[in-house]
Design a protein around this motif. Structure first.
Motif, PDB file in Angstrom:
ATOM      1  N   GLY A 112       0.812  -1.207   0.000  1.00  0.00           N
ATOM      2  CA  GLY A 112       0.000   0.000   0.000  1.00  0.00           C
ATOM      3  C   GLY A 112       0.843   1.254   0.000  1.00  0.00           C
ATOM      4  O   GLY A 112       2.011   1.232   0.349  1.00  0.00           O
ATOM      5  N   PRO A 113       0.259   2.391  -0.391  1.00  0.00           N
ATOM      6  CA  PRO A 113       1.013   3.634  -0.492  1.00  0.00           C
ATOM      7  C   PRO A 113       1.684   4.057   0.807  1.00  0.00           C
ATOM      8  O   PRO A 113       2.716   4.673   0.790  1.00  0.00           O
ATOM      9  CB  PRO A 113      -0.031   4.658  -0.902  1.00  0.00           C
ATOM     10  CG  PRO A 113      -1.216   3.921  -1.336  1.00  0.00           C
ATOM     11  CD  PRO A 113      -1.106   2.535  -0.782  1.00  0.00           C
ATOM     12  N   SER A 114       1.100   3.725   1.954  1.00  0.00           N
ATOM     13  CA  SER A 114       1.714   4.146   3.205  1.00  0.00           C
ATOM     14  C   SER A 114       3.010   3.401   3.487  1.00  0.00           C
ATOM     15  O   SER A 114       3.866   3.883   4.213  1.00  0.00           O
ATOM     16  CB  SER A 114       0.742   3.945   4.367  1.00  0.00           C
ATOM     17  OG  SER A 114       0.433   2.581   4.496  1.00  0.00           O
ATOM     18  N   ASP A 115       3.169   2.194   2.915  1.00  0.00           N
ATOM     19  CA  ASP A 115       4.376   1.412   3.122  1.00  0.00           C
ATOM     20  C   ASP A 115       5.341   1.531   1.948  1.00  0.00           C
ATOM     21  O   ASP A 115       6.429   0.999   1.992  1.00  0.00           O
ATOM     22  CB  ASP A 115       4.036  -0.070   3.291  1.00  0.00           C
ATOM     23  CG  ASP A 115       3.216  -0.317   4.537  1.00  0.00           C
ATOM     24  OD1 ASP A 115       3.315   0.488   5.480  1.00  0.00           O
ATOM     25  OD2 ASP A 115       2.481  -1.306   4.555  1.00  0.00           O
ATOM     26  N   SER A 116       4.946   2.216   0.922  1.00  0.00           N
ATOM     27  CA  SER A 116       5.709   2.262  -0.307  1.00  0.00           C
ATOM     28  C   SER A 116       6.977   3.089  -0.175  1.00  0.00           C
ATOM     29  O   SER A 116       7.002   4.130   0.452  1.00  0.00           O
ATOM     30  CB  SER A 116       4.845   2.854  -1.415  1.00  0.00           C
ATOM     31  OG  SER A 116       5.601   3.003  -2.591  1.00  0.00           O
ATOM     32  N   THR A 117       8.044   2.611  -0.793  1.00  0.00           N
ATOM     33  CA  THR A 117       9.270   3.386  -0.839  1.00  0.00           C
ATOM     34  C   THR A 117       9.276   4.317  -2.043  1.00  0.00           C
ATOM     35  O   THR A 117      10.251   4.990  -2.296  1.00  0.00           O
ATOM     36  CB  THR A 117      10.494   2.451  -0.906  1.00  0.00           C
ATOM     37  OG1 THR A 117      10.360   1.609  -2.042  1.00  0.00           O
ATOM     38  CG2 THR A 117      10.609   1.623   0.351  1.00  0.00           C
ATOM     39  N   GLU A 118       8.170   4.339  -2.778  1.00  0.00           N
ATOM     40  CA  GLU A 118       8.059   5.213  -3.938  1.00  0.00           C
ATOM     41  C   GLU A 118       7.947   6.673  -3.506  1.00  0.00           C
ATOM     42  O   GLU A 118       8.319   7.565  -4.245  1.00  0.00           O
ATOM     43  CB  GLU A 118       6.808   4.819  -4.739  1.00  0.00           C
ATOM     44  CG  GLU A 118       6.525   5.726  -5.915  1.00  0.00           C
ATOM     45  CD  GLU A 118       5.232   5.370  -6.609  1.00  0.00           C
ATOM     46  OE1 GLU A 118       4.940   6.047  -7.603  1.00  0.00           O
ATOM     47  OE2 GLU A 118       4.523   4.467  -6.176  1.00  0.00           O
TER      48      GLU A 118
ATOM     49  N   PHE B 237      11.316  10.512  12.512  1.00  0.00           N
ATOM     50  CA  PHE B 237      10.678   9.946  11.335  1.00  0.00           C
ATOM     51  C   PHE B 237       9.177   9.843  11.584  1.00  0.00           C
ATOM     52  O   PHE B 237       8.743   9.278  12.580  1.00  0.00           O
ATOM     53  CB  PHE B 237      11.255   8.568  11.014  1.00  0.00           C
ATOM     54  CG  PHE B 237      12.695   8.637  10.582  1.00  0.00           C
ATOM     55  CD1 PHE B 237      13.017   9.067   9.310  1.00  0.00           C
ATOM     56  CD2 PHE B 237      13.713   8.292  11.443  1.00  0.00           C
ATOM     57  CE1 PHE B 237      14.338   9.142   8.898  1.00  0.00           C
ATOM     58  CE2 PHE B 237      15.042   8.358  11.055  1.00  0.00           C
ATOM     59  CZ  PHE B 237      15.356   8.794   9.772  1.00  0.00           C
ATOM     60  N   ALA B 238       8.375  10.392  10.661  1.00  0.00           N
ATOM     61  CA  ALA B 238       6.924  10.430  10.835  1.00  0.00           C
ATOM     62  C   ALA B 238       6.188   9.526   9.857  1.00  0.00           C
ATOM     63  O   ALA B 238       4.975   9.389   9.952  1.00  0.00           O
ATOM     64  CB  ALA B 238       6.417  11.864  10.691  1.00  0.00           C
ATOM     65  N   GLY B 239       6.868   8.956   8.894  1.00  0.00           N
ATOM     66  CA  GLY B 239       6.211   8.097   7.915  1.00  0.00           C
ATOM     67  C   GLY B 239       6.394   8.630   6.512  1.00  0.00           C
ATOM     68  O   GLY B 239       7.335   9.355   6.222  1.00  0.00           O
ATOM     69  N   ARG B 240       5.484   8.280   5.647  1.00  0.00           N
ATOM     70  CA  ARG B 240       5.526   8.741   4.251  1.00  0.00           C
ATOM     71  C   ARG B 240       4.669   9.991   4.095  1.00  0.00           C
ATOM     72  O   ARG B 240       4.153  10.539   5.056  1.00  0.00           O
ATOM     73  CB  ARG B 240       5.070   7.614   3.313  1.00  0.00           C
ATOM     74  CG  ARG B 240       5.972   6.391   3.372  1.00  0.00           C
ATOM     75  CD  ARG B 240       7.309   6.682   2.751  1.00  0.00           C
ATOM     76  NE  ARG B 240       8.243   5.574   2.997  1.00  0.00           N
ATOM     77  CZ  ARG B 240       9.512   5.608   2.711  1.00  0.00           C
ATOM     78  NH1 ARG B 240      10.042   6.679   2.177  1.00  0.00           N
ATOM     79  NH2 ARG B 240      10.283   4.589   2.969  1.00  0.00           N
ATOM     80  N   THR B 241       4.470  10.420   2.866  1.00  0.00           N
ATOM     81  CA  THR B 241       3.813  11.707   2.604  1.00  0.00           C
ATOM     82  C   THR B 241       2.405  11.803   3.186  1.00  0.00           C
ATOM     83  O   THR B 241       1.935  12.894   3.467  1.00  0.00           O
ATOM     84  CB  THR B 241       3.768  12.010   1.099  1.00  0.00           C
ATOM     85  OG1 THR B 241       3.136  10.921   0.427  1.00  0.00           O
ATOM     86  CG2 THR B 241       5.161  12.220   0.554  1.00  0.00           C
TER      87      THR B 241
END
Length: 85
Positions: free
Chosen positions: A20-26, A36-40
């Motif tokens: 899923g987008p929340s786990d994506s390294t993209e 560190f707060a996560g992804r976008t």
């Protein structure tokens, strides 16, 4: 519509994850006041009036400052101190 409006600098070049987008390294990593707060997606939890400064580190400079976790780029957010709010 969201895909059209999303700035291209938020997306890293390279391998896309099938998770899923929340786990994506993209997507770029978000760092708030050094943590560190996560992804976008974690930017949704930050109120604009609380932000003092934001800076984007691209995939060329982020790993040097943030290590391997910053390989997809990093958005660094600095919050206003409580005394200045």
């Amino acid at each position: 519509m969201v895909v059209r409006l999303r700035p291209t600098w938020l997306r890293a070049r390279g391998v896309q994850s099938r998770t899923g987008p929340s786990d994506s390294t993209e997507y770029a990593l978000v760092v708030v006041d050094g943590n560190f707060a996560g992804r976008t997606g974690s930017l949704r939890d930050i109120q604009a009036y609380q932000v003092s400064d934001m800076r984007y580190y691209d995939i060329g400079e982020a790993p040097g400052k943030f290590g391997e976790r910053g390989a997809s780029g990093v958005i660094e957010v600095r919050m206003k101190s409580r005394s200045s709010q």
